[in-house]
Enzyme design. Structure first.
Site, PDB file in Angstrom:
ATOM      1  N   SER A 148      47.891  37.852  41.320  1.00 11.71           N
ATOM      2  CA  SER A 148      47.110  36.850  42.060  1.00 11.71           C
ATOM      3  C   SER A 148      46.718  35.630  41.249  1.00 11.71           C
ATOM      4  O   SER A 148      46.121  34.699  41.806  1.00 11.71           O
ATOM      5  CB  SER A 148      45.864  37.501  42.672  1.00 11.71           C
ATOM      6  N   LYS A 191      47.948  32.459  42.810  1.00  9.49           N
ATOM      7  CA  LYS A 191      47.242  31.722  43.856  1.00  9.49           C
ATOM      8  C   LYS A 191      46.871  30.308  43.402  1.00  9.49           C
ATOM      9  O   LYS A 191      46.638  29.428  44.244  1.00  9.49           O
ATOM     10  CB  LYS A 191      45.994  32.490  44.293  1.00  9.49           C
ATOM     11  N   SER A 200      40.737  36.918  46.480  1.00  9.31           N
ATOM     12  CA  SER A 200      42.128  37.274  46.173  1.00  9.31           C
ATOM     13  C   SER A 200      42.825  37.943  47.353  1.00  9.31           C
ATOM     14  O   SER A 200      43.473  38.978  47.217  1.00  9.31           O
ATOM     15  CB  SER A 200      42.185  38.184  44.937  1.00  9.31           C
ATOM     16  N   ARG A 260      38.355  43.112  33.490  1.00  7.34           N
ATOM     17  CA  ARG A 260      39.024  41.841  33.232  1.00  7.34           C
ATOM     18  C   ARG A 260      38.018  40.764  32.837  1.00  7.34           C
ATOM     19  O   ARG A 260      38.186  40.073  31.827  1.00  7.34           O
ATOM     20  CB  ARG A 260      39.830  41.401  34.461  1.00  7.34           C
TER      21      ARG A 260
END
Length: 272
Positions: free
Chosen positions: A69, A72, A117, A258
């Site tokens: 993602s 994006k 997302s 993350r």
């Protein structure tokens, strides 16, 4: 024959002046920060004031992975520039199919779709953009490694042969932040705005996560790419890529790791 050395010296100086300097890479260990959250991987930061990279696990920073993602970001830019996406306030209509991520099961703007997302929303956008325009615009943006075919039009960033490295992610983000991509500046600014993760009096943190779900052939793979701007104008760009350590995977913990690892490393480097 004295002119020969002078000529060669002049040629050398001219060549040196026209050759862009390659930023130095300083290697650092951030293993404690990774260990704390039960992951392994690599971290790359470009320190703009110092004009150098800081890398943990340098060889892996050069390795390529599916963008998941994080794609994006260029996807939104291409959508805006081609008119496939009128603006980031455009509503993506829910297709009525219930998915495991509850926040996807509703109508939402594309600004919100990027923040949560929402894969189905961006798959709708991909089908509007089409293969030809991706093949035209991805090279223009300097976003390498994407393999787009009619069969993979709405999945090529999630599965298959598309790959990008942390160095390539950082280089792309530097051009986005500087608004030097071949895209209207208003579109670049619109995307920058929806990438803001946190804003304080001291700094603004920008970023986008990515998660390549595990399969029989591949482990989970997670990203966080972005940059931080301090109040005094200092900036650093970063790309984190991680995998869980061997053993059972706690999805919620992996998702949270993350940003947690990224912020821990940024604190260690005195950016937070």
């Amino acid at each position: 024959m004295r002119w020969i050395p002078v000529f060669l010296l002049s040629l050398f100086l001219l060549t040196a002046a026209s050759t862009p300097l390659v930023p130095a890479v300083v290697e650092r260990s951030f293993q404690p920060q990774f260990d704390q959250y039960g992951v392994r991987g690599s971290f790359l930061l470009y320190d703009e004031p110092a004009g150098q990279y800081v890398a943990y696990n340098l060889k892996r920073c050069r390795q390529r992975f599916l963008p998941a993602s994080t794609f994006k970001i260029p996807n939104t830019l291409i959508g805006l520039q081609t008119g496939a996406l009128p603006d980031t306030a455009t509503i993506c209509k829910w297709d009525g199919m219930k998915r495991s991520f509850q926040q996807w099961n509703q109508d939402m703007s594309y600004a919100q779709a990027l923040r949560v997302s929402c894969v189905p929303c961006y798959q709708q956008l991909a089908r509007r953009i089409g293969v030809a325009r991706y093949r035209q615009w991805l090279p223009r943006l300097g976003y390498p490694g994407m393999v787009v075919t009619p069969a993979t039009l709405d999945t090529f960033w999630l599965d298959g042969k598309s790959q990008i490295s942390q160095f390539e992610q950082v280089n792309f983000l530097r051009r986005l932040q500087a608004e030097t991509l071949p895209v209207e500046k208003r579109h670049q600014r619109a995307v920058q705005q929806i990438l803001i993760l946190k804003k304080t009096a001291e700094y603004t943190l920008y970023g986008k996560t990515g998660w390549r779900f595990r399969s029989a052939r591949n482990p989970d793979n997670g990203w966080l790419v972005g940059w931080i701007t301090r109040a005094n104008g200092r900036r650093a760009f970063f790309a984190l890529n991680i995998e869980p350590k061997p053993g059972p995977v706690n999805d919620d913990q992996f998702i949270a790791s993350r940003r947690a690892v990224t912020e821990a490393v940024l604190r260690e480097l005195k950016w937070l």
